[in-house]
Design a protein around this motif. Structure first.
Motif, PDB file in Angstrom:
ATOM      1  N   TYR B  41     -11.597   5.591 -17.111  1.00  0.00           N
ATOM      2  CA  TYR B  41     -10.526   5.509 -17.767  1.00  0.00           C
ATOM      3  C   TYR B  41     -10.413   4.562 -18.889  1.00  0.00           C
ATOM      4  CZ  TYR B  41      -5.439   4.470 -18.789  1.00  0.00           C
ATOM      5  OH  TYR B  41      -4.312   4.395 -19.403  1.00  0.00           O
ATOM      6  N   LYS B  42     -11.406   3.556 -18.731  1.00  0.00           N
ATOM      7  CA  LYS B  42     -11.739   2.465 -19.914  1.00  0.00           C
ATOM      8  C   LYS B  42     -12.347   2.992 -21.017  1.00  0.00           C
ATOM      9  CE  LYS B  42     -11.658  -1.719 -16.880  1.00  0.00           C
ATOM     10  NZ  LYS B  42     -12.362  -2.744 -16.433  1.00  0.00           N
ATOM     11  N   SER B  43     -13.213   4.038 -20.939  1.00  0.00           N
ATOM     12  CA  SER B  43     -14.041   4.446 -21.640  1.00  0.00           C
ATOM     13  C   SER B  43     -13.236   5.778 -22.166  1.00  0.00           C
ATOM     14  CB  SER B  43     -15.517   4.833 -21.235  1.00  0.00           C
ATOM     15  OG  SER B  43     -15.399   5.666 -20.254  1.00  0.00           O
ATOM     16  N   ALA B  44     -12.619   6.510 -21.585  1.00  0.00           N
ATOM     17  CA  ALA B  44     -12.103   7.854 -22.002  1.00  0.00           C
ATOM     18  C   ALA B  44     -10.671   7.768 -22.512  1.00  0.00           C
ATOM     19  CB  ALA B  44     -12.203   9.007 -21.143  1.00  0.00           C
ATOM     20  N   ARG B  45     -10.137   6.628 -21.963  1.00  0.00           N
ATOM     21  CA  ARG B  45      -8.501   6.352 -22.229  1.00  0.00           C
ATOM     22  C   ARG B  45      -7.738   7.821 -22.100  1.00  0.00           C
ATOM     23  NH1 ARG B  45      -7.634   1.627 -24.633  1.00  0.00           N
ATOM     24  NH2 ARG B  45      -5.501   2.016 -23.325  1.00  0.00           N
ATOM     25  N   PRO B  46      -7.598   8.297 -21.074  1.00  0.00           N
ATOM     26  CA  PRO B  46      -6.946   9.645 -20.754  1.00  0.00           C
ATOM     27  C   PRO B  46      -5.432   9.247 -20.857  1.00  0.00           C
ATOM     28  CG  PRO B  46      -7.640   8.690 -18.614  1.00  0.00           C
ATOM     29  CD  PRO B  46      -8.382   7.898 -19.611  1.00  0.00           C
ATOM     30  N   ASP B  47      -4.634  10.314 -21.207  1.00  0.00           N
ATOM     31  CA  ASP B  47      -3.351  10.295 -21.084  1.00  0.00           C
ATOM     32  C   ASP B  47      -2.473   9.979 -19.899  1.00  0.00           C
ATOM     33  OD1 ASP B  47      -3.158  10.529 -24.023  1.00  0.00           O
ATOM     34  OD2 ASP B  47      -3.673  12.538 -23.502  1.00  0.00           O
ATOM     35  N   LEU B  48      -3.323  10.397 -18.978  1.00  0.00           N
ATOM     36  CA  LEU B  48      -2.720  10.667 -17.514  1.00  0.00           C
ATOM     37  C   LEU B  48      -3.876  10.749 -16.499  1.00  0.00           C
ATOM     38  CD1 LEU B  48      -0.088  10.999 -15.841  1.00  0.00           C
ATOM     39  CD2 LEU B  48      -0.220  13.448 -15.913  1.00  0.00           C
ATOM     40  N   VAL B  49      -3.582   9.999 -15.429  1.00  0.00           N
ATOM     41  CA  VAL B  49      -4.577   9.979 -14.274  1.00  0.00           C
ATOM     42  C   VAL B  49      -3.842  10.482 -13.217  1.00  0.00           C
ATOM     43  CG1 VAL B  49      -6.035   8.694 -12.969  1.00  0.00           C
ATOM     44  CG2 VAL B  49      -5.491   7.686 -15.031  1.00  0.00           C
ATOM     45  N   LEU B  50      -4.643  11.759 -12.385  1.00  0.00           N
ATOM     46  CA  LEU B  50      -4.132  12.185 -10.896  1.00  0.00           C
ATOM     47  C   LEU B  50      -5.118  11.474 -10.353  1.00  0.00           C
ATOM     48  CD1 LEU B  50      -3.288  16.050 -11.633  1.00  0.00           C
ATOM     49  CD2 LEU B  50      -1.801  13.819 -11.804  1.00  0.00           C
ATOM     50  N   MET B  51      -4.949  10.827  -8.946  1.00  0.00           N
ATOM     51  CA  MET B  51      -5.756   9.985  -8.150  1.00  0.00           C
ATOM     52  C   MET B  51      -5.393  10.148  -6.815  1.00  0.00           C
ATOM     53  SD  MET B  51      -7.492   6.446  -8.931  1.00  0.00           S
ATOM     54  CE  MET B  51      -5.951   5.676  -9.195  1.00  0.00           C
ATOM     55  N   ASP B  52      -6.516  10.574  -6.271  1.00  0.00           N
ATOM     56  CA  ASP B  52      -6.468  10.603  -4.758  1.00  0.00           C
ATOM     57  C   ASP B  52      -6.235   9.123  -4.190  1.00  0.00           C
ATOM     58  OD1 ASP B  52      -6.723  11.496  -2.015  1.00  0.00           O
ATOM     59  OD2 ASP B  52      -8.790  11.255  -1.973  1.00  0.00           O
ATOM     60  N   ILE B  53      -5.961   9.077  -2.855  1.00  0.00           N
ATOM     61  CA  ILE B  53      -5.769   7.503  -2.196  1.00  0.00           C
ATOM     62  C   ILE B  53      -6.911   7.114  -1.572  1.00  0.00           C
ATOM     63  CG2 ILE B  53      -4.402   5.845  -0.503  1.00  0.00           C
ATOM     64  CD1 ILE B  53      -1.916   7.134  -1.891  1.00  0.00           C
ATOM     65  N   THR B  54      -7.333   7.991  -0.626  1.00  0.00           N
ATOM     66  CA  THR B  54      -8.542   7.685   0.488  1.00  0.00           C
ATOM     67  C   THR B  54      -9.573   8.032  -0.244  1.00  0.00           C
ATOM     68  OG1 THR B  54      -6.777   8.210   1.912  1.00  0.00           O
ATOM     69  CG2 THR B  54      -9.085   7.812   2.734  1.00  0.00           C
ATOM     70  N   MET B  55     -10.367   7.331  -0.755  1.00  0.00           N
ATOM     71  CA  MET B  55     -11.842   7.523  -1.423  1.00  0.00           C
ATOM     72  C   MET B  55     -12.640   6.572  -1.092  1.00  0.00           C
ATOM     73  SD  MET B  55     -10.642   8.920  -5.347  1.00  0.00           S
ATOM     74  CE  MET B  55      -9.894   7.372  -5.565  1.00  0.00           C
ATOM     75  N   PRO B  56     -14.117   6.842  -1.012  1.00  0.00           N
ATOM     76  CA  PRO B  56     -14.904   5.912  -0.705  1.00  0.00           C
ATOM     77  C   PRO B  56     -15.209   4.807  -2.052  1.00  0.00           C
ATOM     78  CG  PRO B  56     -16.144   7.967  -1.371  1.00  0.00           C
ATOM     79  CD  PRO B  56     -14.688   8.273  -1.097  1.00  0.00           C
ATOM     80  N   GLU B  57     -16.024   4.087  -2.039  1.00  0.00           N
ATOM     81  CA  GLU B  57     -16.282   3.019  -3.270  1.00  0.00           C
ATOM     82  C   GLU B  57     -15.168   2.221  -3.510  1.00  0.00           C
ATOM     83  OE1 GLU B  57     -19.404   2.634  -4.294  1.00  0.00           O
ATOM     84  OE2 GLU B  57     -20.315   4.330  -3.085  1.00  0.00           O
ATOM     85  N   MET B  58     -14.140   2.835  -3.925  1.00  0.00           N
ATOM     86  CA  MET B  58     -12.886   2.280  -4.396  1.00  0.00           C
ATOM     87  C   MET B  58     -11.819   2.921  -3.900  1.00  0.00           C
ATOM     88  SD  MET B  58     -11.274   0.401  -7.887  1.00  0.00           S
ATOM     89  CE  MET B  58     -12.641  -0.759  -7.983  1.00  0.00           C
ATOM     90  N   ASP B  59     -10.778   2.673  -3.255  1.00  0.00           N
ATOM     91  CA  ASP B  59      -9.801   3.583  -2.936  1.00  0.00           C
ATOM     92  C   ASP B  59      -8.922   3.662  -4.102  1.00  0.00           C
ATOM     93  OD1 ASP B  59      -7.710   1.441  -2.784  1.00  0.00           O
ATOM     94  OD2 ASP B  59      -8.182   0.954  -0.658  1.00  0.00           O
ATOM     95  N   GLY B  60      -7.983   4.370  -3.844  1.00  0.00           N
ATOM     96  CA  GLY B  60      -7.035   4.915  -5.202  1.00  0.00           C
ATOM     97  C   GLY B  60      -6.062   3.706  -5.488  1.00  0.00           C
ATOM     98  N   LEU B  61      -5.596   3.197  -4.491  1.00  0.00           N
ATOM     99  CA  LEU B  61      -4.567   1.979  -4.750  1.00  0.00           C
ATOM    100  C   LEU B  61      -5.308   0.970  -5.574  1.00  0.00           C
ATOM    101  CD1 LEU B  61      -1.718   1.288  -3.917  1.00  0.00           C
ATOM    102  CD2 LEU B  61      -2.465   0.359  -1.871  1.00  0.00           C
ATOM    103  N   THR B  62      -6.482   0.397  -4.985  1.00  0.00           N
ATOM    104  CA  THR B  62      -7.219  -0.591  -5.916  1.00  0.00           C
ATOM    105  C   THR B  62      -7.483  -0.156  -7.156  1.00  0.00           C
ATOM    106  OG1 THR B  62      -8.338  -1.080  -3.697  1.00  0.00           O
ATOM    107  CG2 THR B  62      -9.113  -2.136  -5.605  1.00  0.00           C
TER     108      THR B  62
END
Lengths: 760, 118
Positions: B41-62
């Motif tokens: 997000y920081k590098s590409a600055r998208p207009d929109l993010v579609l994001m899953d919630i349950t994920m490894p490393e860092m969850d979607g909420l965080t």
């Protein structure tokens, strides 16, 4: 195209590979969970895997897979919240459910449906966990959102004391899984555009995630109504949006100058004024003037549109059109993307640096490289001949350089393609934790499986065939190697036995070991068993060295387990294991320490198609001996070959090594060219397991990587010959089957009643 | 057309969503977990993010919170599953602009996207 599930051909391999990954994570994790039930990270990872699997299964409409993964997820959620203890029984059922999931996964992309009854296993999961699948959702009290209200709404507080409250009612779809979240979205959206005076249901109820069908908001707006509508229309799953007093208030609402004085907020970019400016119907100055008029006029302010019409800057028709367009945009946002469809698609860029390809293509590639290597070898040969014929010719030199270059490129190509074909051995190893766990549980033993070097890569063709032999060795280790806990305790060992599985690269070969810290192989029992079965005589048994006796475990029909168990011990196995491995031009060795354990070592070439060999000459023909079987080469005087019990032997470092003449074995014409006893003989010492044999050959040519071609389809099985290979000079060389040869030579001596053993 | 960041640990899902969106002419970038999503997000600055919630490393909420703290106008749509009602509620509180429930229809994703970046 699969019709049963909503998935394309293209998506299928990704879906399958990922689902298998998740199942693998689950399987490995569940086995660990049995011993590490407090490991929150592990439980979390397991839960995630089940969850992800459920999500993907849902996307293709695999209902039974969803149901089962959901049940699994529910149980794992219980474990995660420490409401459930992952007992061995529960883990049994969970592992079983993974088996079912594997079968369900197999349905995807195949035409057949499995006969799996997911409901019985779901019932088992529920029964053991005492959790009903439906209650999967975790209902936590969310933190208060009191700190959330919009600052903008507060700052404009005074300005809109005059505006009339609206009653906004929204109906949230019953389909929504989180209607409370939708309600909250409505609340947030409205907080941006005014003041909420009253909420029904109240915020505390919404925040407790109670489903909301209708939300009623008493609201004092600070933004024009169309903006409120627009904002609400952006929220999904709202079936109805009713705003009471809309007709009455809409005009007055528009007089509020809020959004023009500050920089336009991102949400407010479609305000009427801006739309007019954007469409070039009025200028920015005209808009500002109209807004100033609107602000400065006394009494109830006029709508912006009317001011503009009054000034003659826009006609009433144009104004109506723009307002209509504005509401159309709100109602049909999909139209925008439909238009987009016709625009430049070339800009679409999916960042993905990997390419998927089929195994057949890789196999084809490898075959082609095999051909190339054959040609390279041939070119090397020709180059040497040309150089000898036309020494100093610049053309020959240039050709020679080119040939060397092509050869180098071929080598690089080969190693590149081989590395593409390489897969980590974890692909095979990772099913063993579950195997060991299940086997140990059945056998009432306590065993830990330790895996090392699972990143070691091998050619996928090797990977495919190595699995069965390893399973066999592991079964044996569980069943015959590791003792029962009480037995171990009595022997002063820890109750839990260890099976160590390792893999490593060494000198262009792969070494895989299966080691246990069990009872070891009792050589005397092995001998006794072999005598009992009539495979050897008592006299032979007495005369056998320990190494020779241990080799007996590779003889068909021998099992020393006291009882034939469910796990192994049917005595059909080790002979097949050895045969399988040697078929891969590999080698298996065993070492055992009585009371301490046993280690099997499997040595394999890196790939099956291209085999490093030692080329030798016998009676004018070239033979290739797989390097993996070659211990050493010797040059001895012919007179040093002695005959013991009618068989030729040599003495090698104080050991007696049986030798055989390849020419005689293959019934080639006698190669007696009148050599004297002082002539030298070349001997290649080969081994199969612990058996060694010296092969007398006429000449050693050198090492060469050859591309092996199966012979059996052409001439059937020939004892002592495994394959054929095409050499650099265009000749065909036969590849020696060392194991078969050793057997052949041994059986000769057995037939003549002279089992090979010499006095020390 | 919009630049959209698709975040899901399941490649299958990413591929499917990417295909849905790229056929509409959007530019798609992908990330496989929350951590990578924040970086991307920081590098590409998208207009929109579609994001899953349950994920490894860092969850979607965080990841949602991190993205929103980096860019308070970030538009994030959560991809969620049944059983995650309370997380969805948290996500909305944290500034998610919408959520789409798996399994979802193409139309559902497209309309969510069109609403936010149309």
């Amino acid at each position: 195209m699969n019709t049963r599930f909503d998935i394309t051909e293209e998506e299928l391999p990704i879906f399958r590979a990922e689902a298998e990954d998740q199942l693998q994570i689950l399987e490995e994790g569940l086995v660990q969970l049995e011993r590490k039930s407090q490991d929150q990270e592990l439980v979390q990872a397991l839960f995630r895997a089940a969850h992800t699997l459920k999500g993907s299964a849902g996307m293709i409409g695999h209902k039974r897979m969803v149901e089962l993964t959901h049940a699994l997820e529910t149980v794992l959620d219980g474990v995660r919240k420490q409401a459930l203890e992952p007992s061995s029984e529960l883990i049994d059922v969970m592992l079983e459910s993974l088996d079912s999931l594997h079968q369900l996964l197999d349905e995807v992309g195949s035409e057949e449906l499995s006969s799996i009854n997911v409901h019985s296993i779901i019932a088992q999961l529920q029964q053991l966990s005492g959790v009903q699948s439906g209650s999967a959702s975790s209902i936590q009290k969310p933190a208060s959102i009191a700190s959330q209200p919009s600052e903008k709404a507060q700052s404009t507080n005074q300005a809109d004391q005059t505006s009339q409250p609206l009653t906004i009612q929204v109906k949230i779809s019953q389909e929504s899984i989180a209607s409370a979240a939708r309600a909250l979205q409505v609340v947030f959206a409205l907080q941006e555009m005014g003041h909420i005076l009253e909420l029904n249901p109240p915020l505390s109820v919404i925040e407790s995630a109670t489903p909301v069908a209708w939300l009623t908001v008493m609201f004092r707006p600070t933004k024009p109504l169309y903006e409120i509508r627009k904002s609400l229309s952006m929220i999904s799953e709202l079936e109805e949006i009713l705003i009471e007093g809309e007709q009455l208030k809409s005009e007055t609402l528009e007089t509020k100058p809020v959004q023009v004085e500050s920089r336009p907020a991102p949400q407010a970019k479609y305000s009427l004024g801006e739309l007019l400016v954007q469409n070039g119907l009025i200028t920015e100055e005209q808009l500002q003037t109209a807004l100033r008029i609107q602000r400065e006029s006394e009494g109830p302010s006029k709508p912006l549109g009317q001011i503009l019409v009054g000034m003659g800057w826009v006609s009433q028709e144009v104004l109506d059109e723009i307002i209509a367009e504005q509401s159309a945009q709100k109602k049909a946002p999909a139209m925008v993307s439909a238009e987009a469809d016709t625009t430049d698609k070339g800009r679409t860029k999916v960042i993905d640096k990997t390419v998927r390809t089929s195994v057949e293509r890789l196999d084809n590639l490898m075959n082609l490289i095999g051909e190339l290597i054959t040609d390279r070898n041939r070119m090397y040969q020709l180059r040497r001949e040309l150089e000898a014929l036309y020494r100093g010719s610049p053309q020959v030199e240039a050709l020679s350089d080119t040939i060397i270059h092509v050869g180098r490129i071929t080598d690089m190509l080969q190693s590149e393609v081989m590395s593409i074909r390489m897969l980590p051995i974890s692909n095979v190893f990772n099913k063993f934790p579950r195997l060991v766990r299940d086997l140990a549980r059945k056998a009432n033993k306590q065993i830990d499986l330790v895996i090392r070097g699972e990143d070691t890569e091998l050619d996928r063709s090797v990977l495919e065939v190595i699995s069965d032999p390893l399973i066999h060795l592991i079964r044996n280790a569980v069943d015959h190697g590791i003792e029962f806990p009480e037995e171990r305790r009595a022997a002063g060992k820890p109750e839990r036995g260890i099976i160590l599985l390792t893999a490593r690269h060494e000198q262009g070969r792969i070494y895989i070991t299966v080691e246990d810290d069990g009872r070891g192989i009792d050589v005397n029992r092995v001998k006794a068993k072999a005598v009992e079965k009539g495979q050897i005589t008592q006299a032979e048994a007495d005369a056998m060295s320990e190494d020779e006796a241990i080799e007996l475990i590779f003889v068909s029909g021998l099992s020393t387990a006291r009882t034939v168990s469910d796990v192994s011990g049917r005595g059909v196995g080790m002979d097949i294991v050895r045969a399988n491995i040697e078929q891969l031009n590999g080698n298996i060795q065993v070492e055992t320490w009585l009371g301490k354990g046993t280690q099997f070592t499997i040595i394999l070439p890196l790939t099956l198609a291209i085999v490093p060999t030692l080329l030798v000459k016998v009676c004018g023909s070239t033979y290739a001996i797989p390097l993996v079987t070659v211990n050493e080469t010797l040059r001895i005087k012919a007179k040093d070959i002695q005959t013991v019990n009618g068989r030729p032997v040599i003495s090698l470092r104080e050991h007696v090594l049986p030798v055989c003449n390849l020419g005689e074995v293959f019934a080639l014409q006698s190669r007696d060219h009148g050599r004297t006893k002082n002539d030298y003989e070349y001997i290649v010492v080969v081994r199969s397991g612990k058996s060694q044999l010296g092969l007398i050959v006429d000449d050693l040519i050198g090492e060469e990587e050859v591309v092996v071609k199966s012979l059996s389809s052409v001439i059937g099985e020939v004892i002592g010959i495994s394959n054929a290979a095409i050499l650099g000079d265009g000749q065909v060389a036969l590849v020696i089957d060392v194991q078969g040869l050793i057997k052949l030579v041994t059986s000769w001596s057995e037939r003549s009643g002279r089992f090979e053993r010499l006095p020390d | 057309m919009a630049k959209i960041l698709v975040v899901d640990d399941a490649e299958f899902l990413r591929v499917r969503i990417s295909k849905m969106l790229s056929s509409e002419g959007h530019e798609i970038i992908e990330a496989e977990n929350g951590l990578k999503a924040v970086e991307t997000y920081k590098s590409a600055r998208p207009d929109l993010v579609l994001m899953d919630i349950t994920m490894p490393e860092m969850d979607g909420l965080t990841a949602l919170r991190e993205i929103r703290s980096f860019d308070s106008s970030a538009k994030v749509v959560m991809l969620t599953a049944l059983g995650q009602e309370s997380v969805v509620l948290e996500a909305i509180k944290a500034g998610a602009r919408d959520f789409v429930v798996k399994p979802f229809e193409k139309e559902r994703v497209l309309s969510a996207v069109a609403k936010l970046v149309g």
